[in-house]
Design a protein around this motif. Sequence first.
Motif, mmCIF file in Angstrom:
data_model
loop_
_atom_site.group_PDB
_atom_site.id
_atom_site.type_symbol
_atom_site.label_atom_id
_atom_site.label_comp_id
_atom_site.label_asym_id
_atom_site.label_seq_id
_atom_site.Cartn_x
_atom_site.Cartn_y
_atom_site.Cartn_z
ATOM 1 N N CYS A 73 0.809 -1.229 0.000
ATOM 2 C CA CYS A 73 0.000 0.000 0.000
ATOM 3 C C CYS A 73 0.836 1.270 0.000
ATOM 4 N N CYS A 134 2.279 -7.930 6.965
ATOM 5 C CA CYS A 134 2.461 -6.476 6.852
ATOM 6 C C CYS A 134 2.249 -5.791 8.205
ATOM 7 N N CYS A 141 -4.064 1.650 5.479
ATOM 8 C CA CYS A 141 -4.377 0.214 5.517
ATOM 9 C C CYS A 141 -5.864 0.011 5.207
ATOM 10 N N VAL A 142 -6.150 -0.657 4.118
ATOM 11 C CA VAL A 142 -7.543 -0.872 3.711
ATOM 12 C C VAL A 142 -8.313 -1.639 4.783
HETATM 13 S S1 SF4 Z 1 -4.000 -3.332 3.344
HETATM 14 FE FE1 SF4 Z 1 -2.982 -3.026 5.324
HETATM 15 S S2 SF4 Z 1 -2.022 -4.997 5.736
HETATM 16 FE FE2 SF4 Z 1 -2.469 -4.960 3.522
HETATM 17 S S3 SF4 Z 1 -0.593 -4.159 2.507
HETATM 18 FE FE3 SF4 Z 1 -1.950 -2.418 2.929
HETATM 19 S S4 SF4 Z 1 -1.229 -1.612 4.923
HETATM 20 FE FE4 SF4 Z 1 -0.472 -3.712 4.715
#
Ligand code: SF4
Length: 158
Positions: A73, A134, A141-142
């Motif tokens: 992300c 992650c 972060c979604v």
């Molecule tokens: S959605 Fe959250 S957990 Fe997934 S890559 Fe993006 S920041 Fe990391």
Amino acid sequence: MGTIADYTGGSILESISKALHFFDSTEGPLTQDEKGQHLLQNIKEFEPLILSLNQAAEYICNATSIAIGESVCRALHPESALTESVFLNELAVAMASVGKARMATLEEAEECLQKSSGHPLIISKVSGRYLEICPSYQPYCVYRQAEKRGLHCLQRKI
Ligand code: SF4
């Protein structure tokens, strides 16, 4: 479902960007929102789990290959502090082969995740297997954005 090709080719970013735009362009809980529910179904395909550091270390120990690279992300937010993810097995090899990660030792991967204290470690399924850990960074972060808007997608690994 996100695939290894989506990660190496970058198309995963289009989906992430659309999701973040949706959150930015709406307000309040999305539990009764049709688009919100559709987004939730897409997110759930990654079956994200919150891990303790020990649980993350177990995944890393059992991996055949390990790589470290910029959290996926973050490419949409280059101005933010660097956060790195750990990629496992075939995703590790694939991300390293396109220059999006570097192969790493078990110790380096553990050290990378230890640096993320304060952020929940989240493991996601890619191409149907848990291959990405992650240190989720809340502003982009979604999963965490979804949770804040009432779209429950995160579970703690037991
Ligand atoms: S959605 Fe959250 S957990 Fe997934 S890559 Fe993006 S920041 Fe990391």
